[in-house]
Design an enzyme around this catalytic site. Sequence first.
Site, PDB file in Angstrom:
ATOM      1  N   LYS A 109       0.866  -1.192   0.000  1.00 33.93           N
ATOM      2  CA  LYS A 109       0.000   0.000   0.000  1.00 33.93           C
ATOM      3  C   LYS A 109       0.893   1.229   0.000  1.00 33.93           C
ATOM      4  CE  LYS A 109      -4.481   0.799   0.082  1.00 33.93           C
ATOM      5  NZ  LYS A 109      -5.569  -0.067  -0.399  1.00 33.93           N
ATOM      6  N   ASP A 149      -6.805   4.204  -4.722  1.00 35.60           N
ATOM      7  CA  ASP A 149      -7.485   4.027  -3.431  1.00 35.60           C
ATOM      8  C   ASP A 149      -8.175   5.372  -3.153  1.00 35.60           C
ATOM      9  OD1 ASP A 149      -7.802   2.131  -1.015  1.00 35.60           O
ATOM     10  OD2 ASP A 149      -7.127   3.950  -0.052  1.00 35.60           O
TER      11      ASP A 149
HETATM   12  P1  NAD Z   1     -13.204   7.271  -3.084  1.00 31.66           P
HETATM   13  O1  NAD Z   1     -12.189   8.342  -2.893  1.00 31.66           O
HETATM   14  O2  NAD Z   1     -13.695   7.003  -4.454  1.00 31.66           O
HETATM   15  O3  NAD Z   1     -14.475   7.554  -2.151  1.00 31.66           O
HETATM   16  C1  NAD Z   1     -14.390   7.744  -0.781  1.00 31.66           C
HETATM   17  C2  NAD Z   1     -15.760   8.252  -0.368  1.00 31.66           C
HETATM   18  O4  NAD Z   1     -15.834   8.270   1.053  1.00 31.66           O
HETATM   19  C3  NAD Z   1     -16.076   9.667  -0.831  1.00 31.66           C
HETATM   20  O5  NAD Z   1     -17.410   9.733  -1.275  1.00 31.66           O
HETATM   21  C4  NAD Z   1     -15.916  10.500   0.429  1.00 31.66           C
HETATM   22  O6  NAD Z   1     -16.714  11.665   0.405  1.00 31.66           O
HETATM   23  C5  NAD Z   1     -16.399   9.511   1.450  1.00 31.66           C
HETATM   24  N1  NAD Z   1     -15.966   9.806   2.814  1.00 31.66           N
HETATM   25  C6  NAD Z   1     -14.752  10.230   3.257  1.00 31.66           C
HETATM   26  N2  NAD Z   1     -14.808  10.414   4.591  1.00 31.66           N
HETATM   27  C7  NAD Z   1     -16.076  10.106   4.975  1.00 31.66           C
HETATM   28  C8  NAD Z   1     -16.754  10.102   6.216  1.00 31.66           C
HETATM   29  N3  NAD Z   1     -16.127  10.484   7.315  1.00 31.66           N
HETATM   30  N4  NAD Z   1     -18.060   9.699   6.237  1.00 31.66           N
HETATM   31  C9  NAD Z   1     -18.700   9.322   5.124  1.00 31.66           C
HETATM   32  N5  NAD Z   1     -18.101   9.324   3.915  1.00 31.66           N
HETATM   33  C10 NAD Z   1     -16.812   9.703   3.848  1.00 31.66           C
HETATM   34  O7  NAD Z   1     -12.577   5.975  -2.419  1.00 31.66           O
HETATM   35  P2  NAD Z   1     -12.930   4.452  -2.694  1.00 31.66           P
HETATM   36  O8  NAD Z   1     -11.952   3.946  -3.670  1.00 31.66           O
HETATM   37  O9  NAD Z   1     -14.376   4.295  -2.920  1.00 31.66           O
HETATM   38  O10 NAD Z   1     -12.515   3.824  -1.285  1.00 31.66           O
HETATM   39  C11 NAD Z   1     -13.428   3.730  -0.207  1.00 31.66           C
HETATM   40  C12 NAD Z   1     -13.014   2.574   0.673  1.00 31.66           C
HETATM   41  O11 NAD Z   1     -12.992   1.386  -0.111  1.00 31.66           O
HETATM   42  C13 NAD Z   1     -11.606   2.704   1.268  1.00 31.66           C
HETATM   43  O12 NAD Z   1     -11.570   2.098   2.533  1.00 31.66           O
HETATM   44  C14 NAD Z   1     -10.768   1.900   0.299  1.00 31.66           C
HETATM   45  O13 NAD Z   1      -9.550   1.445   0.891  1.00 31.66           O
HETATM   46  C15 NAD Z   1     -11.726   0.784   0.000  1.00 31.66           C
HETATM   47  N6  NAD Z   1     -11.410   0.039  -1.220  1.00 31.66           N
HETATM   48  C16 NAD Z   1     -11.394   0.655  -2.434  1.00 31.66           C
HETATM   49  C17 NAD Z   1     -11.084  -0.093  -3.560  1.00 31.66           C
HETATM   50  C18 NAD Z   1     -11.092   0.503  -4.943  1.00 31.66           C
HETATM   51  O14 NAD Z   1     -10.844  -0.241  -5.902  1.00 31.66           O
HETATM   52  N7  NAD Z   1     -11.395   1.773  -5.111  1.00 31.66           N
HETATM   53  C19 NAD Z   1     -10.769  -1.452  -3.437  1.00 31.66           C
HETATM   54  C20 NAD Z   1     -10.822  -2.050  -2.193  1.00 31.66           C
HETATM   55  C21 NAD Z   1     -11.142  -1.284  -1.088  1.00 31.66           C
END
Ligand code: NAD
Length: 419
Positions: A109, A149
Amino acid sequence: MLTTAVKDNAYTLALENFDTAADALDLSQDIREMIKYPERILTVTVPVRMDDGHIHRFEAYRVQHSSVRGPAKGGIRYHPQVTLDEVKALATWMTWKCAVVNIPFGGAKGGVTCDPKHMSQGELERMTRRYTSAILPLIGPEQDIPAPDVYTNPQTMAWIMDTYSMTKGYPIPGVVTGKPISLGGSLGRNEATGRGVFYTIQCACEHLGMTLRGATVAVQGFGNAGSIAAQLLHEAGAKIVAVSDSTSCIYNRNGLNIPELIHMKLLTGHVEKFPESEPIDPSELLALKCDILVPAALENAVHADNAGAVRAKIVAEAANGPLTPAADRILESRGAFVIPDILCNAGGVTVSYFEWVQDEQHLFWEAQDVYDRLERVMKTAFRDVLKIRTERKVPMRIAANMLGIGRVADAVQIRGIYP
Ligand code: NAD
């Protein structure tokens, strides 16, 4: 991490979860020493000339937790609260996650402590390129492959791919996944995490004898993972009654129009003031009486102090580490069915693997092919985890960790120790 539980250190929690699964597997102390901790940790300084002419220094990290089963693999996070411990935790989870879905990758990461919402595109590009050159000795298609991410996206991956390729002197698309399609990205990668979340929720519903049509859902975090999961659940007939992002939380007991909400979020960057919705406090979303809760934001969203209020029957961890071990215990005692992160959100890294395979072969697949293969991988992993849960009478999280950690332990045992 979410401010509600800053006292919970994600890395401490990751180690705690490791110990629980390792005990259940009866792993020897020698094997634990070899697989528990990160193999490499790099901290770098990233100086960037900002638009107003001054130079700002960002602190950034790349952690390779494991390369036992294949090249290290994991996303890059841009967030003001990125810390080394958070990156170590996320890298550790990537190792077990890749093993749970049985793809030949280890875990890594990266993270830059920055506030991307208050940076221009130019500043983001300069920061990304300088960060890439700082971690260049570690990354590469056979070594360590970054991906998007939180607050990084296909454009970020394109800058990384370009910087890396310029340094080597020829195009190397396989150095990152989650790239734009025009640069060797895979069809279906952008929606892969949410799609994988959806498949595991389908499996959980089937297991629990629940039907998705008419089920009520609350989604915390409406980014890549949360919005796509919401979209697919909506298409399957579920009612998404509440959604939040970092600034607001909205509710409609009859269900929100998710395609329109996604459209508005794209245009305005937030979900606030969506027509036919009322604002609620973000803490209320977690406590709503609903069938399925999808935490899709950051770590530690549900912890000892608020887990007791969660009433959902299924908690699908689209985010990494949204439940602390204390929250796990509370939800387990209440009979909630938790789909743990390293299973639930593994669709992203699975299609990243497909993308890497396509890049290496210079041969690209059709979207339906990606979806079909992803569905097979996710449903097989769900069945494998459920089998351990049933046979060993352990919660889903421990079962998933046992599967992932057990596979890494087997691999390290066969490889032996060098020299
Ligand atoms: P992203 O940046 O696309 O979206 C994150 C979202 O979370 C945004 O809408 C933001 O406004 C919201 N957010 C931030 N702080 C917040 C809070 N305190 N309360 C409510 N909403 C909040 O990110 P993503 O890629 O969707 O990642 C989200 C989660 O999923 C993370 O934990 C990431 O590690 C995990 N994840 C993502 C992927 C991927 O392929 N994108 C894969 C596996 C896991």
